[in-house]
Motif scaffolding. Structure first.
Motif, mmCIF file in Angstrom:
data_model
loop_
_atom_site.group_PDB
_atom_site.id
_atom_site.type_symbol
_atom_site.label_atom_id
_atom_site.label_comp_id
_atom_site.label_asym_id
_atom_site.label_seq_id
_atom_site.Cartn_x
_atom_site.Cartn_y
_atom_site.Cartn_z
ATOM 1 N N PRO A 130 11.831 59.231 96.559
ATOM 2 C CA PRO A 130 11.138 58.183 95.821
ATOM 3 C C PRO A 130 12.103 57.242 95.102
ATOM 4 O O PRO A 130 13.225 57.606 94.763
ATOM 5 C CB PRO A 130 10.289 58.982 94.814
ATOM 6 N N ASP A 131 11.658 56.027 94.905
ATOM 7 C CA ASP A 131 12.430 55.017 94.196
ATOM 8 C C ASP A 131 12.365 55.337 92.703
ATOM 9 O O ASP A 131 11.341 55.115 92.045
ATOM 10 C CB ASP A 131 11.814 53.637 94.489
ATOM 11 N N THR A 132 13.453 55.852 92.158
ATOM 12 C CA THR A 132 13.452 56.280 90.755
ATOM 13 C C THR A 132 13.283 55.099 89.799
ATOM 14 O O THR A 132 12.690 55.234 88.727
ATOM 15 C CB THR A 132 14.751 57.032 90.419
ATOM 16 N N PHE A 133 13.829 53.944 90.179
ATOM 17 C CA PHE A 133 13.684 52.758 89.332
ATOM 18 C C PHE A 133 12.207 52.365 89.231
ATOM 19 O O PHE A 133 11.701 52.082 88.144
ATOM 20 C CB PHE A 133 14.502 51.601 89.910
ATOM 21 N N ARG A 134 11.528 52.367 90.358
ATOM 22 C CA ARG A 134 10.105 52.026 90.378
ATOM 23 C C ARG A 134 9.291 53.037 89.567
ATOM 24 O O ARG A 134 8.375 52.668 88.837
ATOM 25 C CB ARG A 134 9.600 51.974 91.811
ATOM 26 N N LEU A 135 9.625 54.315 89.695
ATOM 27 C CA LEU A 135 8.909 55.343 88.947
ATOM 28 C C LEU A 135 9.112 55.170 87.441
ATOM 29 O O LEU A 135 8.182 55.323 86.656
ATOM 30 C CB LEU A 135 9.378 56.736 89.381
ATOM 31 N N ARG A 136 10.358 54.845 87.048
ATOM 32 C CA ARG A 136 10.656 54.706 85.622
ATOM 33 C C ARG A 136 9.875 53.555 84.994
ATOM 34 O O ARG A 136 9.409 53.641 83.857
ATOM 35 C CB ARG A 136 12.159 54.467 85.433
ATOM 36 N N TYR A 137 9.707 52.475 85.770
ATOM 37 C CA TYR A 137 9.041 51.299 85.219
ATOM 38 C C TYR A 137 7.660 51.073 85.839
ATOM 39 O O TYR A 137 7.175 49.947 85.911
ATOM 40 C CB TYR A 137 9.921 50.059 85.436
ATOM 41 N N ARG A 138 7.035 52.147 86.273
ATOM 42 C CA ARG A 138 5.731 52.036 86.926
ATOM 43 C C ARG A 138 4.699 51.348 86.019
ATOM 44 O O ARG A 138 3.979 50.447 86.442
ATOM 45 C CB ARG A 138 5.233 53.441 87.313
ATOM 46 N N GLN A 139 4.607 51.776 84.766
ATOM 47 C CA GLN A 139 3.634 51.186 83.847
ATOM 48 C C GLN A 139 3.974 49.729 83.535
ATOM 49 O O GLN A 139 3.091 48.862 83.522
ATOM 50 C CB GLN A 139 3.574 52.003 82.555
ATOM 51 N N ALA A 140 5.247 49.453 83.295
ATOM 52 C CA ALA A 140 5.665 48.075 82.999
ATOM 53 C C ALA A 140 5.401 47.161 84.196
ATOM 54 O O ALA A 140 5.007 45.993 84.029
ATOM 55 C CB ALA A 140 7.143 48.051 82.633
#
Length: 469
Positions: free
Chosen positions: A388-398
């Motif tokens: 999984p794309d960790t960057f996308r997961l970290r900023y999923r809500q944003a």
């Protein structure tokens, strides 16, 4: 004077239904009868269908407009003089079904009797009161351990919902299709995939069927994307019902609310509770009991039993229970339950066993088989996935907040507008990457997936119209 129904009418209707092993709706049945030069009014046809069902010659599946009629492939057995002596194993051999325990066979034999031979019953509160969390068990210790072994992914030390999030695209299609099919929806799996991935509604399908699929998608996204917040609480279950019933109920105010009207169960002799105050009280007791259950599989199965048995909503009760059963599985990072390939008839008869006998063995057979089937698919799929794309997961809500803000303000997605809408939760050093990610999302945004960001169809249409070149 009572008009006698001609046998040739019933035979022709039954023959048409027999040609559709996955079931056929009333409108399609009318058209097929017309092809045979045998047209009749809708009310007349519905009365004939009731007669055929009462005689055990067809089986209705689903509710209201989503109902379809399945052939009962045991006519010769039912009309034989020694029909009572024929074992249920002989009947099962004639149709697709799940492997049954002896107790499951008993329940199946009972619910297959004509409706007039089954005893009418009401809601039995004692069925719920007899259950003591972590003492009473519908699933044995051995069975739960078996499910845990096959449902736990390798290296499972991850946050809640990681497994489900890894396979989300596949889960959206499978669970939306399979759960809708159990309600009589005629979308194929390929139709469902096109609708979810590209927003393409299938030609010739009722708009309500399309809505049902999209509602499932929205509800599943809620469970997976908010796995760390969603739990077995009244608010979560009400939210699930609101998403699953959106646009499908006669009264829009009934979405996400305990019902204030009596309901009945098609094809069953079970009559649910009618008093709203009592429904509200029992609804909360059921969820309070479920919250105390420590084992995720037992908790999931308890919800599948008691939510539809209570029938807290005007409609969509079984759909709510199927998705609610996934809450503990997703929270414990276990393989989700998609109901893929579950025979509609097996599921319906299992629920009748709960409604009319307060017995869970047949539903347990279906649950265990369905979960094993889901695990076989998703554990294999997960091994082939790109990390999984960790960057996308970290900023999923944003990410969701930014996309939604630009659409609501009817702005064009440019570097400037995205930069201006970046939430404070995004680190300054990540701004450039975040802007690229948002623009990428807008390139792939369409009416079929806009709900991922909480954007309703009318809002998306208004924004799309505004930003068109």
């Amino acid at each position: 004077m009572i008009k006698t129904i001609a046998d040739n009418e019933l035979t022709l209707i039954e023959k048409c239904i027999a040609g559709h092993q996955e079931g056929i709706g009333v409108s399609a049945l009318e058209a097929e009868l017309s092809v045979h030069g045998f047209a009749m009014q809708r009310r007349t046809l519905l009365r004939r269908l009731v007669v055929l069902h009462d005689r055990g010659r067809i089986a209705p599946v689903g509710e209201k407009k989503g109902r379809v009629y399945l052939p009962v492939r045991q006519d010769a057995l039912l009309h034989a003089e020694d029909a009572k002596a024929i074992s249920s194993a002989d009947i099962i051999a004639l149709e697709q079904y799940v492997p049954l325990s002896p107790e499951g066979e008993e329940i199946m034999a009972y619910v297959r009797q004509p409706r007039q031979m089954r005893k009418p019953v009401g809601y039995d509160q004692g069925f719920l009161e007899a259950y003591y969390p972590n003492e009473t068990c519908y699933l044995t210790v051995e069975l739960r351990e078996q499910l845990r072994q096959i449902g736990t992914p390798p290296e499972d030390e991850h946050p809640a919902g990681t497994f489900a999030r890894d396979i989300l695209n596949r889960l959206l299609i499978d669970l939306s299709w399979a759960s809708s099919r159990l309600e009589g929806n005629t979308y194929s799996r390929l139709d469902t995939q096109r609708l979810i991935e590209f927003g393409q509604a299938a030609e010739g399908k009722d708009a309500l069927e399309t809505q049902m699929i999209l509602n499932h998608k929205a509800a599943i996204e809620l469970l997976v994307n908010e796995a760390d917040l969603v739990d077995v609480t009244p608010l979560t279950i009400l939210n699930l019902h609101a998403l699953l019933s959106d646009g499908l109920l006669a009264h829009g105010s009934a979405c996400g609310r305990i019902r204030h009207r009596p309901v009945d169960i098609g094809g069953s002799v079970y009559l649910p509770i009618a008093m709203p105050q009592r429904l509200e009280e029992l609804f909360r007791i059921i969820l309070s009991t479920a919250q105390e259950i420590r084992d995720p599989f037992e908790q999931a199965f308890f919800l599948m039993v008691h939510l539809p048995y209570l029938q807290p909503f005007e409609d969509v009760n079984k759909r709510v229970s199927r998705l609610a059963a996934n809450i503990p599985l997703i929270r414990h990072n276990l393989c989700p339950l998609s109901f893929i390939d579950v025979p509609a008839r097996a599921y319906v008869e299992a629920m009748l066993g709960v409604y009319e006998l307060n017995r869970v063995e047949l539903l347990r057979d279906v649950f265990v088989w369905a979960y094993e089937r889901s695990c076989q698919q998703y554990l294999a799929i997960r091994q082939e996935l790109v990390p999984p794309d960790t960057f996308r997961l970290r900023y999923r809500q944003a990410l969701g907040e930014t996309v939604r803000a630009i659409v609501l303000q009817q702005q064009r997605p440019t570097k400037e507008t995205v930069t201006a809408a970046i939430p404070l939760s995004v680190s300054a050093e990540d701004h450039n990457t975040f802007v690229e990610l948002v623009l990428e999302e807008f390139e792939n945004l369409h009416e079929g997936n806009a709900i991922r960001f909480g954007i309703r169809p009318l809002v998306f249409a208004a924004w799309q119209e505004k930003v068109k070149p």
